[in-house]
Design a protein around this motif. Structure first.
Motif, PDB file in Angstrom:
ATOM      1  N   UNK A  87       0.806  -1.222   0.000  1.00  0.00           N
ATOM      2  CA  UNK A  87       0.000   0.000   0.000  1.00  0.00           C
ATOM      3  C   UNK A  87       0.844   1.280   0.000  1.00  0.00           C
ATOM      4  N   UNK A  88       0.281   2.305  -0.544  1.00  0.00           N
ATOM      5  CA  UNK A  88       0.911   3.622  -0.514  1.00  0.00           C
ATOM      6  C   UNK A  88       1.156   4.013   0.938  1.00  0.00           C
ATOM      7  N   UNK A  89       2.322   4.585   1.221  1.00  0.00           N
ATOM      8  CA  UNK A  89       2.652   5.009   2.576  1.00  0.00           C
ATOM      9  C   UNK A  89       3.264   3.910   3.431  1.00  0.00           C
ATOM     10  N   UNK A  90       3.458   2.735   2.852  1.00  0.00           N
ATOM     11  CA  UNK A  90       4.059   1.595   3.558  1.00  0.00           C
ATOM     12  C   UNK A  90       5.257   1.100   2.773  1.00  0.00           C
ATOM     13  N   UNK A  91       6.138   0.367   3.446  1.00  0.00           N
ATOM     14  CA  UNK A  91       7.274  -0.258   2.784  1.00  0.00           C
ATOM     15  C   UNK A  91       7.328  -1.729   3.172  1.00  0.00           C
TER      16      UNK A  91
ATOM     17  N   UNK B 148      15.751  -2.234   2.611  1.00  0.00           N
ATOM     18  CA  UNK B 148      16.435  -3.294   3.348  1.00  0.00           C
ATOM     19  C   UNK B 148      15.747  -3.524   4.698  1.00  0.00           C
ATOM     20  N   UNK B 149      16.180  -4.564   5.394  1.00  0.00           N
ATOM     21  CA  UNK B 149      15.583  -4.917   6.684  1.00  0.00           C
ATOM     22  C   UNK B 149      15.715  -3.809   7.731  1.00  0.00           C
ATOM     23  N   UNK B 150      16.735  -2.969   7.604  1.00  0.00           N
ATOM     24  CA  UNK B 150      16.887  -1.867   8.564  1.00  0.00           C
ATOM     25  C   UNK B 150      16.337  -0.545   8.017  1.00  0.00           C
ATOM     26  N   UNK B 151      15.634  -0.609   6.893  1.00  0.00           N
ATOM     27  CA  UNK B 151      14.991   0.581   6.334  1.00  0.00           C
ATOM     28  C   UNK B 151      15.840   1.392   5.388  1.00  0.00           C
ATOM     29  N   UNK B 152      17.003   0.877   5.014  1.00  0.00           N
ATOM     30  CA  UNK B 152      17.902   1.634   4.135  1.00  0.00           C
ATOM     31  C   UNK B 152      17.361   1.704   2.710  1.00  0.00           C
TER      32      UNK B 152
ATOM     33  N   UNK C 223       4.562  10.047  -0.132  1.00  0.00           N
ATOM     34  CA  UNK C 223       3.500   9.139   0.318  1.00  0.00           C
ATOM     35  C   UNK C 223       3.301   9.187   1.828  1.00  0.00           C
ATOM     36  N   UNK C 224       4.108   9.992   2.516  1.00  0.00           N
ATOM     37  CA  UNK C 224       3.972  10.128   3.966  1.00  0.00           C
ATOM     38  C   UNK C 224       4.769   9.116   4.771  1.00  0.00           C
ATOM     39  N   UNK C 225       5.705   8.422   4.148  1.00  0.00           N
ATOM     40  CA  UNK C 225       6.537   7.457   4.858  1.00  0.00           C
ATOM     41  C   UNK C 225       7.497   8.221   5.778  1.00  0.00           C
ATOM     42  N   UNK C 226       7.537   7.860   7.079  1.00  0.00           N
ATOM     43  CA  UNK C 226       8.443   8.543   8.004  1.00  0.00           C
ATOM     44  C   UNK C 226       9.889   8.074   7.845  1.00  0.00           C
ATOM     45  N   UNK C 227      10.828   8.988   8.069  1.00  0.00           N
ATOM     46  CA  UNK C 227      12.247   8.698   7.939  1.00  0.00           C
ATOM     47  C   UNK C 227      12.954   8.847   9.282  1.00  0.00           C
TER      48      UNK C 227
ATOM     49  N   UNK D 200       9.951   0.635  11.673  1.00  0.00           N
ATOM     50  CA  UNK D 200       9.013   0.238  12.732  1.00  0.00           C
ATOM     51  C   UNK D 200       7.669   0.944  12.594  1.00  0.00           C
ATOM     52  N   UNK D 201       7.671   2.106  11.991  1.00  0.00           N
ATOM     53  CA  UNK D 201       6.440   2.884  11.854  1.00  0.00           C
ATOM     54  C   UNK D 201       5.727   2.681  10.523  1.00  0.00           C
ATOM     55  N   UNK D 202       6.428   2.130   9.527  1.00  0.00           N
ATOM     56  CA  UNK D 202       5.798   2.101   8.205  1.00  0.00           C
ATOM     57  C   UNK D 202       5.866   0.754   7.488  1.00  0.00           C
ATOM     58  N   UNK D 203       6.341  -0.294   8.174  1.00  0.00           N
ATOM     59  CA  UNK D 203       6.440  -1.580   7.479  1.00  0.00           C
ATOM     60  C   UNK D 203       5.070  -2.176   7.276  1.00  0.00           C
ATOM     61  N   UNK D 204       4.820  -2.566   6.053  1.00  0.00           N
ATOM     62  CA  UNK D 204       3.598  -3.260   5.673  1.00  0.00           C
ATOM     63  C   UNK D 204       3.627  -4.634   6.292  1.00  0.00           C
ATOM     64  N   UNK D 205       2.509  -5.088   6.782  1.00  0.00           N
ATOM     65  CA  UNK D 205       2.468  -6.391   7.442  1.00  0.00           C
ATOM     66  C   UNK D 205       2.190  -7.546   6.492  1.00  0.00           C
ATOM     67  N   UNK D 206       1.952  -7.238   5.250  1.00  0.00           N
ATOM     68  CA  UNK D 206       1.767  -8.304   4.248  1.00  0.00           C
ATOM     69  C   UNK D 206       0.353  -8.829   4.212  1.00  0.00           C
TER      70      UNK D 206
END
Length: 102
Positions: A20-24, A63-67, A82-86, A95-101
């Motif tokens: 989804x938009x806004x998730x990674x 990546x797994x650590x958000x890189x 998309x509003x993804x926090x950095x 931790x704030x934007x990972x999509x849960x699948x």
């Protein structure tokens, strides 16, 4: 270079398409979700080679650590739009934007 089968390519791109938009999602997460948990690096190769074909939202994979992808200057701005926090300029706050699948 390892030949990547078409079924794997299709599975990766279809999974990326539903982030989804806004998730990674992470490369490893995509690999697990398509039933190939040992192939996170191969997911990255697929996205690097085929991600631009058909306008898949590959910018949502990190990546797994958000890189972010080194050298891909548009990825950060696309995620920020998309509003993804950095956490910093090179890392999303996974931790704030990972999509849960699915």
């Amino acid at each position: 270079m390892t030949k990547i089968d078409e079924q794997f390519i299709t599975a990766v791109l279809q999974m990326v398409d539903i982030i989804p938009q806004g998730r990674v999602a992470t490369y490893g997460q995509i690999a697990r979700l398509i039933g190939r948990p040992q192939n996170a690096r191969l997911v990255g190769k697929v996205l690097g080679k085929f991600g631009g074909v058909g306008h898949h939202p590959c910018h949502r994979v990190v990546t797994a650590n958000g890189r972010l992808v080194p050298g891909w200057i548009d990825q950060g701005p696309m995620l920020a739009a998309e509003g993804v926090p950095f956490k910093d300029v090179d890392h999303v706050d996974i931790k704030k934007c990972q999509w849960q699948g699915i």
